[in-house]
Scaffold this motif. Structure first.
Motif, PDB file in Angstrom:
ATOM      1  N   ALA A  16       0.850  -1.192   0.000  1.00  0.00           N
ATOM      2  CA  ALA A  16       0.000   0.000   0.000  1.00  0.00           C
ATOM      3  C   ALA A  16       0.887   1.244   0.000  1.00  0.00           C
ATOM      4  O   ALA A  16       1.935   1.277   0.661  1.00  0.00           O
ATOM      5  N   ASN A  17       0.481   2.243  -0.779  1.00  0.00           N
ATOM      6  CA  ASN A  17       1.156   3.549  -0.907  1.00  0.00           C
ATOM      7  C   ASN A  17       2.415   3.555  -1.767  1.00  0.00           C
ATOM      8  O   ASN A  17       3.049   4.593  -1.906  1.00  0.00           O
ATOM      9  N   ARG A  58      -0.177   6.338  -7.191  1.00  0.00           N
ATOM     10  CA  ARG A  58       0.140   5.681  -5.931  1.00  0.00           C
ATOM     11  C   ARG A  58      -0.876   4.571  -5.687  1.00  0.00           C
ATOM     12  O   ARG A  58      -2.063   4.762  -5.939  1.00  0.00           O
ATOM     13  N   THR A  84      -3.207   3.163  -3.731  1.00  0.00           N
ATOM     14  CA  THR A  84      -3.905   3.640  -2.527  1.00  0.00           C
ATOM     15  C   THR A  84      -4.453   2.506  -1.676  1.00  0.00           C
ATOM     16  O   THR A  84      -4.391   2.565  -0.454  1.00  0.00           O
ATOM     17  N   LYS A  85      -5.001   1.469  -2.295  1.00  0.00           N
ATOM     18  CA  LYS A  85      -5.605   0.366  -1.528  1.00  0.00           C
ATOM     19  C   LYS A  85      -5.320  -0.970  -2.206  1.00  0.00           C
ATOM     20  O   LYS A  85      -5.305  -1.067  -3.435  1.00  0.00           O
ATOM     21  N   GLY A 121      -6.139   3.220  -7.347  1.00  0.00           N
ATOM     22  CA  GLY A 121      -5.154   4.298  -7.371  1.00  0.00           C
ATOM     23  C   GLY A 121      -4.821   4.794  -8.767  1.00  0.00           C
ATOM     24  O   GLY A 121      -4.250   5.868  -8.941  1.00  0.00           O
TER      25      GLY A 121
END
Length: 605
Positions: free
Chosen positions: A233-234, A251, A253-254, A279
Motif C-alpha cells: 500500500a502507498n 500511488r 492507494t488500496k 489508485g
C-alpha cells in the motif's frame, strides 16, 4: 498469509452448474458461519444475473482448505461474454471443466476448453448433474476425451482426472457408483493436481490487469494476479500497455484480497495471489501494472473484435419524458462511455454532433443486457436496428461473422428447423442421433440471419428444443438476405387505443397494443398479415346512437398481446424503423414519424 496458493477457474457451457457448485464448495469449506443466511447462487451478484440465472461478469472468490488458499474464478458460460473467460484464464494455474451428464459436450465447452489448453492449463474434468434421470456419464466422458484429442491436447493434458458430481446435492466421487458424501474429494484433488505457480517474490512488482470494476467509493478498481514481487500500500506504480507505452502513473492507494465473497483490505500482496488494487484512473484491462523500473509488459490475449453494433439516440417520440428521468444525449453519452470503460467487450463511438452513439458488442445478448440495465436506471432512448460488422480480407473480399449453431430437438421437428435455417443461409455441418427420438443438428450460418431466431426456433419445436450459438469465424459474404416479410401496421393519430377499433382491425394482422395503450403517429401498433405497410386508426370509437339492431352489441373480445423481449423487438426492425425504450415500455416505431416525410424519403432513395 498462507504459503500455498492455487488459482483455478471454473469453465463450462451456460447452465451446466458452475455457480451452484461454487456455492456448495464455499459452504462445505467453512467460508460461511453456521447460522449465516446465504442466498442461492451467491456469486451472481447482479440483479439481471439472478433473474436470468446466467453469469455475466467473471468474479473471483477464495476458500481455505488444509492450509492452502484456493482462489476460484466463476466465469460466464454465454458466448457473448467470452471476452471475460479468455482474460480470466491468465490468472489461473488450473481449470475445472464442468460438463452436464445429460447434455454432454456443447459449443461453449469446446470454445473455453480450447482457450484453456492453449494457456497450458491441465483441466480437471467434472461430469456434473449425475442425479439427472437421463444422465449418460460414460458416453459424455468418451465425448470429452474425443474433444481433448480434436483440440490437440498434449499427453499431460490428455491424462486428466475425472470426478462425477452433483453441485446442487453437494457431493463428488471418483466412480459413477462411488460414495456420495461431500465435495471433499474435489477439494483434495485441486490441492493435489493443480500446481502452485512458481513465481519470484524477490523481483519488482508486476501484475496483469484482468478485470475492471467501477467502485463508487474507491473509483477505478483493477483485478489481477500478481505475477512477480510484492505490492505494498502507498507504493508508486505505473501502467504500461501491450506495446510497452506508459498509460498511467500513481500511488497504490488500496489493496484488497478476496476472503469468501468479501473484499478484505491488506497491506502487502504477494506473487500468486489475486488482488484488487485502486489508485490508477486510466489503466485498463490487458495493461501491466508494475513498479516504476519495469518497462516490459506481460503478454496478454487481445480482446476479440465486436461483431454487431446499434446506434443509440435520444427519445424523439411524442411520449418522450413521460416515463423516464434520464433523457438528454449528455446523460446517455456519459452512461455509454462508462459502460465501454468497464466492459471491454463493448466499444463506443459517436457522430460529429455527439448526439448519436454507436455501441458495438459480441452479440445480441450483450447489447440487450446493456439496454435493459439502462432502462432500469431510468433512461429513455431510441435504438436503431442492429447491424452486423463486416470485414475485408487481404484481397478486398467482403467477410461477415459466421456462427456455429448446435440444436437438440425431437426428430419430428428436424425437417422444419432445417428448412428455416436454409432460408437464413445456414449450412448443415453435422446431424447426430442422440437416442430417445432426439437429434442434434450443427449448422454454420451468418449472424445476419440469426437475429431473433431463438424465439422462432422455440415456436418450431413447440418449446422443447435447445439452441446454442457461438462465434465461429469470419467467412465469405453469403449475399443478400430477405428481411421481414410482413408489413407494419402504423398508427395515423396520437391518443389512446380503443378496444372497439382494435377488435375490427384484428383481421388485418397481429396487434402489439391493447385497449387504453398510448399511441402516436408513426408508431408501429401491429404486424400486417401481408407485405407492405398499412396506416390504421386505432382510436375509432363506436358511434353512440339510440338505434339498436340484433348483433351490434356483441362483446368486444381482444386477442392477448404478445410480450416481446428487447432482443426479439430489435430483430423485427426493418432499416427504416427504430425501437423506443423507456423504463416502462418498449415501442416499435418508424424512424421518420411523419407519413409525408416518409414518402418523400422513400422516393428520394
Amino acid at each position: 498469509m498462507t504459503k500455498d496458493i492455487r488459482n483455478i477457474t471454473i469453465i463450462a457451457h451456460v447452465d451446466h452448474g458452475k455457480t451452484t457448485l461454487i456455492d456448495t464448495l464455499m459452504k462445505q469449506s467453512g467460508s460461511f458461519r453456521e447460522n449465516q443466511v446465504v442466498e442461492e447462487r451467491v456469486m451472481d451478484s447482479g440483479e439481471l444475473e439472478k433473474e436470468r440465472g446466467i453469469t455475466i461478469l467473471a468474479k473471483p472468490t477464495s476458500i481455505n482448505w488444509k492450509g492452502s488458499r484456493v482462489n476460484i474464478i466463476d466465469t460466464p458460460g454465454h458466448r457473448d461474454f467470452a471476452a471475460e473467460v479468455e482474460r480470466v484464464l491468465h490468472m489461473a494455474d488450473g481449470a475445472l471443466l464442468l460438463i452436464d451428464s445429460a447434455e454432454g459436450v456443447m459449443p461453449q465447452t469446446k470454445f473455453v476448453l480450447s482457450k484453456a489448453l492453449k494457456q497450458g492449463l491441465k483441466p480437471i474434468v467434472i461430469i456434473n448433474k449425475l442425479d439427472k434421470a437421463d444422465q449418460r456419464a460414460s458416453e459424455v466422458l468418451d465425448e470429452t476425451f474425443d474433444l481433448f484429442v480434436s483440440l490437440d491436447a498434449n499427453e499431460q493434458q490428455l491424462d486428466f482426472p475425472v470426478l462425477y458430481a452433483s453441485g446442487r446435492s453437494g457431493w463428488a466421487t471418483k466412480e459413477i457408483d462411488g460414495p456420495r458424501e461431500n465435495l471433499h474429494p474435489l477439494l483434495d484433488l485441486i490441492i493435489d493436481h493443480v500446481e502452485s505457480a512458481k513465481l519470484d517474490k524477490t523481483k519488482p512488482f508486476a501484475m496483469l490487469s484482468t478485470l475492471l470494476y467501477a467502485d463508487s467509493f474507491l473509483g477505478r478498481s483493477l483485478v489481477g494476479r500478481i505475477n512477480q514481487g510484492t505490492a505494498r500500500a502507498n507504493q508508486q506504480i505505473k501502467a504500461i500497455n501491450l506495446k510497452g507505452e506508459k498509460v498511467d502513473e500513481g500511488r497504490l492507494t488500496k489493496i484488497f484480497r478476496y476472503e469468501g465473497t468479501k473484499k478484505v483490505p491488506i497491506e502487502i500482496g504477494e506473487a500468486g495471489d489475486i488482488v484488487i488494487i485502486a489508485g490508477l484512473e486510466r489503466a485498463n484491462v490487458a495493461d501491466t501494472i508494475c513498479d516504476l523500473e519495469i518497462n516490459d509488459p506481460i503478454s496478454a490475449t487481445p480482446i476479440d473484435p465486436p461483431t454487431m453494433s446499434i446506434t443509440v439516440t435520444v427519445n424523439s417520440s411524442p411520449l418522450a419524458g413521460t416515463e423516464g428521468k434520464k433523457l438528454t444525449s449528455t446523460q446517455i453519452r456519459d452512461r455509454l462511455m462508462l459502460e465501454a470503460e468497464n466492459n471491454v467487450g463493448i466499444t463506443f463511438g459517436e457522430n460529429i454532433n455527439k448526439d448519436a452513439f454507436v455501441i458495438s458488442g459480441r452479440g445480441e445478448l450483450m447489447l440487450e443486457i446493456l439496454l435493459t440495465q439502462m432502462r432500469r436506471e431510468g433512461f429513455e432512448m431510441t435504438v436503431s436496428p442492429p447491424k452486423v460488422l463486416f470485414q475485408k480480407d487481404s484481397n478486398g473480399k467482403k467477410l461477415e461473422p459466421i456462427e456455429e449453431i448446435t440444436m437438440d430437438l425431437d426428430e419430428e421437428y428436424s425437417s422444419k428447423v432445417i428448412d428455416s435455417m436454409n432460408r437464413r443461409k445456414g449450412k448443415l455441418i453435422d446431424l447426430k442421433d442422440t437416442g430417445k427420438d432426439k437429434k442434434r443438428l450443427i449448422f454454420h450460418a451468418p449472424t445476419r440471419g440469426l437475429m431473433g431466431y431463438t424465439s422462432r426456433f422455440l415456436t418450431l419445436t413447440k418449446g422443447t428444443g435447445v439452441i446454442n450459438r457461438i462465434f465461429h469465424s469470419y467467412g465469405e459474404y453469403t449475399g443478400d438476405m430477405e428481411g421481414r416479410r410482413n408489413g407494419a401496421l402504423i398508427s395515423m393519430e396520437n391518443g389512446k387505443a380503443v378496444a372497439f377499433a382494435l377488435f375490427n382491425l384484428q383481421a388485418r394482422g397481429e396487434m402489439f397494443v391493447t385497449h387504453n395503450d398510448p399511441v402516436y403517429e408513426g408508431m408501429i401498433v401491429g404486424l400486417a398479415s401481408k407485405s407492405g405497410d398499412l396506416e390504421i386508426n386505432v382510436m375509432k370509437g363506436k358511434k353512440l346512437t339510440n338505434m339498436r339492431t340484433q348483433g351490434t352489441d356483441e362483446n368486444v373480445v381482444l386477442t392477448p398481446v404478445r410480450k416481446m423481449a428487447i432482443a426479439e423487438m430489435l430483430s423485427m426492425l426493418n432499416t427504416d424503423e427504430a425501437l423506443e425504450i423507456t423504463p416502462l415500455s418498449c415501442r416499435l416505431r418508424k424512424a421518420i414519424l411523419d407519413p409525408h416525410a416518409r414518402k418523400r424519403q422513400s422516393k428520394a432513395s
